[in-house]
Write a protein that holds these residues in place. Sequence first.
Motif, PDB file in Angstrom:
ATOM      1  N   ALA A 255       2.196  -2.736  -7.244  1.00 55.00           N
ATOM      2  CA  ALA A 255       2.619  -4.101  -7.551  1.00 55.00           C
ATOM      3  C   ALA A 255       3.973  -4.059  -8.232  1.00 55.00           C
ATOM      4  O   ALA A 255       4.295  -3.119  -8.958  1.00 55.00           O
ATOM      5  N   ASP A 256       4.757  -5.077  -7.996  1.00 47.33           N
ATOM      6  CA  ASP A 256       6.081  -5.176  -8.585  1.00 47.33           C
ATOM      7  C   ASP A 256       6.449  -6.649  -8.677  1.00 47.33           C
ATOM      8  O   ASP A 256       5.870  -7.484  -7.982  1.00 47.33           O
ATOM      9  N   GLN A 257       7.403  -6.972  -9.509  1.00 49.18           N
ATOM     10  CA  GLN A 257       7.970  -8.305  -9.550  1.00 49.18           C
ATOM     11  C   GLN A 257       9.416  -8.204  -9.102  1.00 49.18           C
ATOM     12  O   GLN A 257      10.110  -7.243  -9.449  1.00 49.18           O
ATOM     13  N   ILE A 258       9.847  -9.191  -8.312  1.00 51.28           N
ATOM     14  CA  ILE A 258      11.218  -9.183  -7.813  1.00 51.28           C
ATOM     15  C   ILE A 258      11.866 -10.537  -8.038  1.00 51.28           C
ATOM     16  O   ILE A 258      11.194 -11.539  -8.254  1.00 51.28           O
ATOM     17  N   ILE A 259      13.183 -10.520  -7.987  1.00 55.58           N
ATOM     18  CA  ILE A 259      13.958 -11.746  -7.875  1.00 55.58           C
ATOM     19  C   ILE A 259      14.695 -11.666  -6.546  1.00 55.58           C
ATOM     20  O   ILE A 259      14.890 -10.580  -5.986  1.00 55.58           O
ATOM     21  N   VAL A 260      15.089 -12.816  -6.031  1.00 54.16           N
ATOM     22  CA  VAL A 260      15.771 -12.878  -4.742  1.00 54.16           C
ATOM     23  C   VAL A 260      17.187 -13.386  -4.972  1.00 54.16           C
ATOM     24  O   VAL A 260      17.389 -14.392  -5.648  1.00 54.16           O
ATOM     25  N   VAL A 261      18.139 -12.673  -4.416  1.00 53.20           N
ATOM     26  CA  VAL A 261      19.543 -13.046  -4.472  1.00 53.20           C
ATOM     27  C   VAL A 261      19.962 -13.391  -3.044  1.00 53.20           C
ATOM     28  O   VAL A 261      19.690 -12.621  -2.110  1.00 53.20           O
ATOM     29  N   LYS A 262      20.586 -14.560  -2.863  1.00 51.66           N
ATOM     30  CA  LYS A 262      20.989 -14.990  -1.517  1.00 51.66           C
ATOM     31  C   LYS A 262      22.492 -15.244  -1.465  1.00 51.66           C
ATOM     32  O   LYS A 262      23.060 -15.823  -2.388  1.00 51.66           O
ATOM     33  N   VAL A 263      23.082 -14.793  -0.342  1.00 48.37           N
ATOM     34  CA  VAL A 263      24.510 -14.973  -0.124  1.00 48.37           C
ATOM     35  C   VAL A 263      24.720 -15.382   1.326  1.00 48.37           C
ATOM     36  O   VAL A 263      24.157 -14.756   2.233  1.00 48.37           O
ATOM     37  N   MET A 264      25.524 -16.424   1.558  1.00 48.57           N
ATOM     38  CA  MET A 264      25.902 -16.780   2.927  1.00 48.57           C
ATOM     39  C   MET A 264      27.208 -16.079   3.255  1.00 48.57           C
ATOM     40  O   MET A 264      28.145 -16.102   2.445  1.00 48.57           O
TER      41      MET A 264
ATOM     42  N   LYS B 192       0.840  -1.192   0.000  1.00 48.89           N
ATOM     43  CA  LYS B 192       0.000   0.000   0.000  1.00 48.89           C
ATOM     44  C   LYS B 192       0.875   1.242   0.000  1.00 48.89           C
ATOM     45  O   LYS B 192       1.818   1.353   0.760  1.00 48.89           O
ATOM     46  N   ASP B 193       0.531   2.166  -0.885  1.00 50.88           N
ATOM     47  CA  ASP B 193       1.184   3.463  -0.947  1.00 50.88           C
ATOM     48  C   ASP B 193       0.076   4.487  -0.748  1.00 50.88           C
ATOM     49  O   ASP B 193      -0.495   4.979  -1.720  1.00 50.88           O
TER      50      ASP B 193
END
Length: 97
Positions: free
Chosen positions: A53-62, A46-47
């Motif tokens: 609405a948006d589309q995202i990708i997830v980047v993961k790093v340990m 909510k704004d």
Amino acid sequence: MAALVEILLPVPRNKGPAYRNIREQLTETFGGVTFYANTPAECLWKDGVETEADQIIVVKVMVDEIDGEWWRGYRQELEATFEQEEIVIRATPIERL
């Protein structure tokens, strides 16, 4: 303490080179990266009265330790690259088994 760092990136047009640079930099800096790019996630928020609405990708790093200063600077670079008001980067403590 070891942590899992997650970066939530927007799925914009024509940012393939930016994604490639992110993969290379995080792999070089931390020894590896997981890039969830094939199935974008849909995000809603909510704004005021409007629902965005948006589309995202997830980047993961340990990482072995969190360098807050480095991650803050990196977040600012990503915000400029993707022309975003805010890029979310979050970390969760983990125990390697």
